[in-house]
Design an enzyme around this catalytic site. Structure first.
Site, mmCIF file in Angstrom:
data_model
loop_
_atom_site.group_PDB
_atom_site.id
_atom_site.type_symbol
_atom_site.label_atom_id
_atom_site.label_comp_id
_atom_site.label_asym_id
_atom_site.label_seq_id
_atom_site.Cartn_x
_atom_site.Cartn_y
_atom_site.Cartn_z
ATOM 1 N N HIS A 179 10.417 1.519 5.520
ATOM 2 C CA HIS A 179 10.007 2.288 4.068
ATOM 3 C C HIS A 179 10.897 3.428 3.706
ATOM 4 O O HIS A 179 11.133 4.272 4.474
ATOM 5 C CB HIS A 179 8.652 2.699 4.316
ATOM 6 C CG HIS A 179 7.489 1.703 4.569
ATOM 7 N ND1 HIS A 179 7.165 0.913 3.771
ATOM 8 C CD2 HIS A 179 6.793 1.737 5.925
ATOM 9 C CE1 HIS A 179 6.200 0.214 4.398
ATOM 10 N NE2 HIS A 179 6.016 0.555 5.625
ATOM 11 N N ASN B 282 0.858 -1.360 -0.003
ATOM 12 C CA ASN B 282 0.071 0.025 0.174
ATOM 13 C C ASN B 282 0.875 1.238 -0.254
ATOM 14 O O ASN B 282 0.362 2.254 -0.484
ATOM 15 C CB ASN B 282 -0.866 0.039 1.149
ATOM 16 C CG ASN B 282 -2.112 -1.015 1.013
ATOM 17 O OD1 ASN B 282 -2.934 -0.697 -0.009
ATOM 18 N ND2 ASN B 282 -2.463 -1.679 2.032
#
Length: 270
Positions: A223, A193
């Protein structure tokens, strides 16, 4: 606020806990849309909640309850099955499963429903930061975005990564996917996502480059991404703790949803 929630998995359960704590946004009641046949069990599970919680099994029943805002946290299937109906009814919806927007046909359907109903599709930042800056830079012209998602091997269980390596015995960092954000969101719907969020805020689903990595040394979900534009260049790395009960989801994702609810109610939104 009367809050509607689609799904009752890890994100929804943790969100309910956070909304019950002192200082939480002023949500006065919650209606949960759950899978057919699950309403009675979920009602029993939420019976001790500090908030009044009702359970329904159809989008029509959720809409009939008159929620002020709906949060979707039921995966791509939940977006497909329910969000169009909710938007067409004129209810703003926070779509947590942003990767579903990589399906052009579904994205077009959601936008048309939102326009028809006078509602908004709200895409939260989730587990990544700097989305505000990236979205701003994309208005200045072309941007280049490269994203790397690094998670412990167990977080990639049940995904195509299992065809590349034995995740139970992996003893080194392994790049098992390289491609576009669209491909990542399609092949790894529960894990990518963030890639879709960056793509929709910046260079687009087909221009955003993605690497997915299984690393036994990763303590949580990492991330990292770089952005280049004519206006600014920046890089960001965020190390998130996984949420309890689901190693695929960063706990900061749930706080991102909480922020959207808080800003909906606050006199000053930030």
């Amino acid at each position: 606020m009367h809050l509607g929630v689609i799904g009752y998995g890890n994100i929804a359960q943790t969100l309910l806990d956070l909304l019950s704590q002192p200082g939480a946004p002023a949500v006065t009641r919650v209606t949960l849309l759950v899978r057919p046949g699950k309403a009675e069990a979920v009602a029993e599970a939420t019976g001790g909640s500090a908030l009044p919680v009702a359970t329904v099994e159809t989008a029509e029943a959720l809409i009939a309850g008159g929620p002020d805002l709906v949060v979707e946290c039921a995966g791509h299937a939940g977006v497909t099955a329910h969000v169009t109906t909710v938007l067409r009814a004129g209810i703003d919806t926070v779509v947590v499963s942003i990767g579903a927007m990589s399906d052009d046909a579904l994205a077009a359907e959601l936008k048309a429903a939102a326009k028809a109903g006078g509602a908004r599709i709200v895409l939260p930042a989730g587990a990544v930061g700097g989305i505000d800056l990236l979205s701003s830079l994309s208005a200045s012209g072309p941007v280049e975005v490269t994203y790397r998602g690094i998670k412990p091997p167990k977080a990639w269980a049940g995904t195509p990564a299992e065809a590349v390596a034995d995740l139970d015995t992996l003893d080194h960092a392994l790049v098992f996917f390289e491609g576009t954000a669209r491909e990542a969101a399609s092949q790894f719907p529960k894990n990518a996502n963030v890639a879709a969020t960056l793509a929709l805020a910046g260079a687009g689903l087909d221009a955003t480059r993605v690497e997915l990595i299984a690393d036994p040394a990763a303590a949580g979900n990492i991330h990292a991404y770089e952005v280049r534009s004519s206006v600014a260049t920046y890089s960001m790395k965020i190390e998130n703790l996984p949420s309890k009960g689901n190693a695929k989801t960063s706990v900061s994702t749930i706080y991102s949803v909480l922020r959207e609810i808080r800003n909906r109610l606050a006199v000053v939104a930030i």
